[in-house]
Design an enzyme around this catalytic site. Sequence first.
Site, short mmCIF file in Angstrom:
data_model
loop_
_atom_site.label_atom_id
_atom_site.label_comp_id
_atom_site.label_asym_id
_atom_site.label_seq_id
_atom_site.Cartn_x
_atom_site.Cartn_y
_atom_site.Cartn_z
N GLU A 173 -10.23 31.22 -40.97
CA GLU A 173 -9.87 30.77 -42.32
C GLU A 173 -10.36 29.34 -42.58
O GLU A 173 -10.69 29.00 -43.72
CB GLU A 173 -8.37 30.90 -42.51
CG GLU A 173 -7.94 32.37 -42.58
CD GLU A 173 -6.45 32.58 -42.62
OE1 GLU A 173 -5.98 33.31 -43.53
OE2 GLU A 173 -5.74 32.03 -41.76
N GLU A 228 -4.62 39.13 -37.21
CA GLU A 228 -3.21 38.94 -37.58
C GLU A 228 -2.42 40.24 -37.62
O GLU A 228 -1.26 40.29 -37.22
CB GLU A 228 -3.13 38.22 -38.94
CG GLU A 228 -3.36 36.72 -38.87
CD GLU A 228 -4.83 36.34 -38.90
OE1 GLU A 228 -5.14 35.14 -39.02
OE2 GLU A 228 -5.70 37.25 -38.79
#
Length: 254
Positions: A108, A128
């Site tokens: 990210e 995730e």
Amino acid sequence: MTDLVLVERRDSVLTITLNRPQQKNAVDHELAVQLSSALDTLDADPGVSVGVLTGAGGTFCAGMDLKAFAHGELPVLDGRGFGGLTRALVRKPLIAAVEGWALGGGFELALGCDLIVAADDARFGAPEVTHGLVPSEGGLIRLPRRIPYHVALRVLLTGDPLSAGEASEYGLVDELTAPGAALDKARELAARIAKNAPLALAAVKGVLRATQGLDDRAAFERQDQMIAGLLSSEDVREGAQAFAEKRAPVWRGR
């Protein structure tokens, strides 16, 4: 205090290095604070036009420091997101130079940059969902904008990593390099960009980000508001004069 983020200026390019190599540059709260400060330096220094973000020790970033998180530390800063970057408004162009893994929050961070240069053996991962979480610091929002929707969905739903080669095929990675050469190539790209007028560079980035998803009428209105002062800047006059005099322009950033 240990410098968890290193900052080096070469001409008009600022290199920002995540400096926790023994932890694979995993982000704890203090690293996020120092990275946030380095990004503020990038935007505030009138002699700098472009930034490069990289990681020490052959890894870009392994994401959140889970040991620090277990002790109650959060690597997310109010208004600025993970690492002080993912939700921050960085005005100047920022290039990620990726070696090894960009994993979880590290992916990210790379997506929070404007361009990505990567070694051909680099890997991008959003695992995730394998931990019952979602990549909420840009993965869900930015990845489908940067690669085909169904490819992004596959990466986000499976947690399987994306190779630098595949990322390059889809346009996520702008330039591939041999292992160990990503930073040099990113600095080379940054230097090419930095030859141009800094106000214009910031305007290009700002307009592109502000007008995504708007219809043409609304996009033009927003663009015109954002660039209203550009045509009267010293740099615009300098660009025209340098062209007429057949010389390289000397940008002042004003």
